[in-house]
Design a protein around this motif. Structure first.
Motif, short mmCIF file in Angstrom:
data_model
loop_
_atom_site.label_atom_id
_atom_site.label_comp_id
_atom_site.label_asym_id
_atom_site.label_seq_id
_atom_site.Cartn_x
_atom_site.Cartn_y
_atom_site.Cartn_z
N ALA A 47 166.95 15.55 109.13
CA ALA A 47 166.18 15.37 108.04
C ALA A 47 165.60 14.17 107.59
CB ALA A 47 166.82 15.90 107.03
N GLU A 48 166.27 13.03 107.86
CA GLU A 48 165.81 11.78 107.61
C GLU A 48 164.84 11.21 108.71
OE1 GLU A 48 169.24 9.32 107.70
OE2 GLU A 48 169.68 9.61 105.56
N MET A 49 164.96 11.62 109.86
CA MET A 49 163.89 11.20 110.85
C MET A 49 162.83 12.13 110.57
SD MET A 49 165.08 9.12 113.47
CE MET A 49 164.42 9.75 115.09
N ALA A 50 162.95 13.41 109.92
CA ALA A 50 161.62 14.23 109.66
C ALA A 50 160.87 13.64 108.55
CB ALA A 50 162.31 15.66 109.41
N VAL A 51 161.43 13.19 107.57
CA VAL A 51 160.75 12.62 106.47
C VAL A 51 160.18 11.23 106.83
CG1 VAL A 51 161.98 13.89 104.86
CG2 VAL A 51 162.77 11.74 105.23
N ALA A 52 160.96 10.71 107.67
CA ALA A 52 160.37 9.41 108.19
C ALA A 52 158.99 9.36 108.79
CB ALA A 52 161.45 8.33 108.96
N ALA A 53 159.04 10.61 109.81
CA ALA A 53 157.82 10.86 110.58
C ALA A 53 156.55 11.33 109.74
CB ALA A 53 158.30 12.00 111.65
N ASP A 54 157.24 12.21 108.79
CA ASP A 54 156.02 12.93 107.77
C ASP A 54 156.51 12.94 106.40
OD1 ASP A 54 154.20 14.03 106.48
OD2 ASP A 54 153.96 15.89 107.73
N PRO A 55 156.50 11.75 105.42
CA PRO A 55 156.95 11.92 104.24
C PRO A 55 156.29 12.94 103.34
CG PRO A 55 156.40 9.73 104.92
CD PRO A 55 155.77 10.60 105.90
N LYS A 56 155.26 13.53 103.52
CA LYS A 56 154.68 14.68 102.95
C LYS A 56 155.08 16.00 103.10
CE LYS A 56 151.79 11.84 100.61
NZ LYS A 56 152.20 11.76 99.30
N LYS A 59 159.49 20.47 102.83
CA LYS A 59 160.62 21.26 103.45
C LYS A 59 161.78 20.19 103.96
CE LYS A 59 159.75 25.23 104.89
NZ LYS A 59 159.29 26.27 105.55
N ALA A 60 161.27 19.37 104.65
CA ALA A 60 162.13 18.38 105.32
C ALA A 60 163.02 17.44 104.13
CB ALA A 60 161.50 17.37 106.17
N TRP A 61 162.27 17.34 102.88
CA TRP A 61 163.03 16.89 101.99
C TRP A 61 164.28 17.63 101.34
CZ3 TRP A 61 162.96 11.76 101.14
CH2 TRP A 61 162.00 10.95 101.56
N GLU A 79 167.73 12.47 94.84
CA GLU A 79 166.64 11.48 95.31
C GLU A 79 165.73 12.46 96.43
OE1 GLU A 79 168.55 8.22 96.64
OE2 GLU A 79 168.76 7.06 95.02
N ALA A 80 166.34 12.95 97.31
CA ALA A 80 165.77 13.65 98.30
C ALA A 80 165.05 14.96 97.65
CB ALA A 80 166.65 14.19 99.40
N TYR A 81 165.49 15.63 96.74
CA TYR A 81 164.77 16.75 96.00
C TYR A 81 163.65 15.97 95.16
CZ TYR A 81 168.29 20.12 97.34
OH TYR A 81 169.02 21.10 98.10
N LYS A 82 164.07 15.01 94.76
CA LYS A 82 162.42 14.41 93.65
C LYS A 82 161.55 14.18 94.61
CE LYS A 82 161.73 10.73 90.37
NZ LYS A 82 162.16 9.66 89.87
N GLN A 83 161.77 13.61 95.77
CA GLN A 83 160.76 13.16 96.74
C GLN A 83 160.09 14.57 97.11
OE1 GLN A 83 159.50 10.38 97.86
NE2 GLN A 83 160.89 8.86 97.24
N GLY A 84 160.69 15.43 97.32
CA GLY A 84 160.24 16.67 97.82
C GLY A 84 159.29 17.23 96.64
N ALA A 128 160.64 4.22 101.73
CA ALA A 128 160.61 5.54 100.72
C ALA A 128 161.69 6.30 100.71
CB ALA A 128 159.18 6.34 100.97
N GLY A 129 162.37 6.62 99.76
CA GLY A 129 163.51 7.54 99.57
C GLY A 129 164.64 6.92 100.34
N GLY A 130 164.86 5.55 100.43
CA GLY A 130 165.99 5.06 101.16
C GLY A 130 166.15 5.01 102.58
N MET A 131 164.89 5.36 103.32
CA MET A 131 164.58 5.35 104.79
C MET A 131 164.52 4.15 105.27
SD MET A 131 165.29 8.31 105.56
CE MET A 131 166.23 8.85 103.92
N PRO A 132 165.19 3.82 106.45
CA PRO A 132 164.90 2.38 107.05
C PRO A 132 163.60 2.30 107.30
CG PRO A 132 166.66 3.55 108.44
CD PRO A 132 166.17 4.47 107.12
N ASP A 133 162.74 1.11 107.18
CA ASP A 133 161.43 0.83 107.55
C ASP A 133 161.22 0.50 108.98
OD1 ASP A 133 158.77 0.72 107.58
OD2 ASP A 133 158.84 -1.06 106.30
N LEU A 134 160.98 1.34 109.72
CA LEU A 134 160.87 1.13 111.41
C LEU A 134 159.69 0.39 111.46
CD1 LEU A 134 162.21 4.70 112.77
CD2 LEU A 134 163.56 2.67 112.42
#
Length: 219
Positions: A47-56, A59-61, A79-84, A128-134
């Protein structure tokens, strides 16, 4: 998934991801399959990889919120539900219920003053959302997409070594921060005309060739 044959679902989504690496839908769906199989750590990683790939992709959030909640990280789940909800532009009933459930759990746990904050993450390496910024790693080799620089993230994920590195960073966000502060990484970036050098020239380094350098392989 409908038959609740989660092991087979995971296998098929894994094969799909080998064809289309970092596809947020496949990652999110595999996260759902992992959750169904009670493999919440794996669900969180996907799920973290999914939201990093597409923050919009809301469903992944939602699936990230579920995985974090199952792992006891109520604040991270909130935090995840809020981002969702923000991605949805308001929030569905499912997303709101998830948020309220996580909020209630977090408020109950807040009564324990000595309780550790399970969602603490390293601020310098977080996106965003605590994800590492690759993207910060890519910028060292010439920055984002476009001519003369590093290819975009989805292109990078076609390289098995990059995929493995990204998965390790998702599991340990502090690792990216350590890499960015490693002088050997800076020297390697300068060698290929990256952001810390003179910024001249330099295309994308061949990672397989780089790994033949004993010092880099050891790093």
């Amino acid at each position: 998934m409908q038959k609740k044959d989660y092991a087979s679902a995971i296998d098929f989504y894994t094969k799909a991801l080998e064809i289309v690496p970092l596809n947020p839908i496949y990652l999110s769906n595999r996260a759902a399959a992992y959750s169904g199989a009670l493999k919440h750590e794996e669900a969180q990683q996907d799920a973290e990889m999914a939201v990093a790939a597409d923050p919009k992709y809301s469903k992944a959030w939602s699936r990230l919120g579920l995985a974090r909640f199952a792992l006891g990280d109520a604040k991270g789940s909130m935090e995840a539900y809020k981002q969702g909800m923000e991605a949805e532009g308001g929030g569905s009933d499912v997303m709101r219920r998830g948020y309220e459930t996580a909020k209630k759990r977090y408020e109950e746990e807040a009564g324990d003053v000595g309780a550790p904050d399970a969602s603490t993450r390293s601020a310098p390496s977080a996106g965003a959302g605590g994800m590492p910024d690759l993207s910060s790693l890519a910028s060292m080799f010439g920055g984002g997409g476009g001519g003369g620089g590093m290819p975009d993230l989805s292109q990078m994920m076609n390289n098995p070594m990059v995929r493995q590195m990204a998965q390790q960073v998702m599991q340990n966000p502090d690792m990216l921060n350590s890499m960015m502060n490693d002088p050997r990484v800076a020297q390697m970036a300068e060698r290929f005309g990256g952001g810390r050098g003179d910024g001249q020239g330099g295309g994308v380094p061949d990672l397989s060739s780089l790994m033949n350098d004993p010092s880099i392989a050891d790093m």
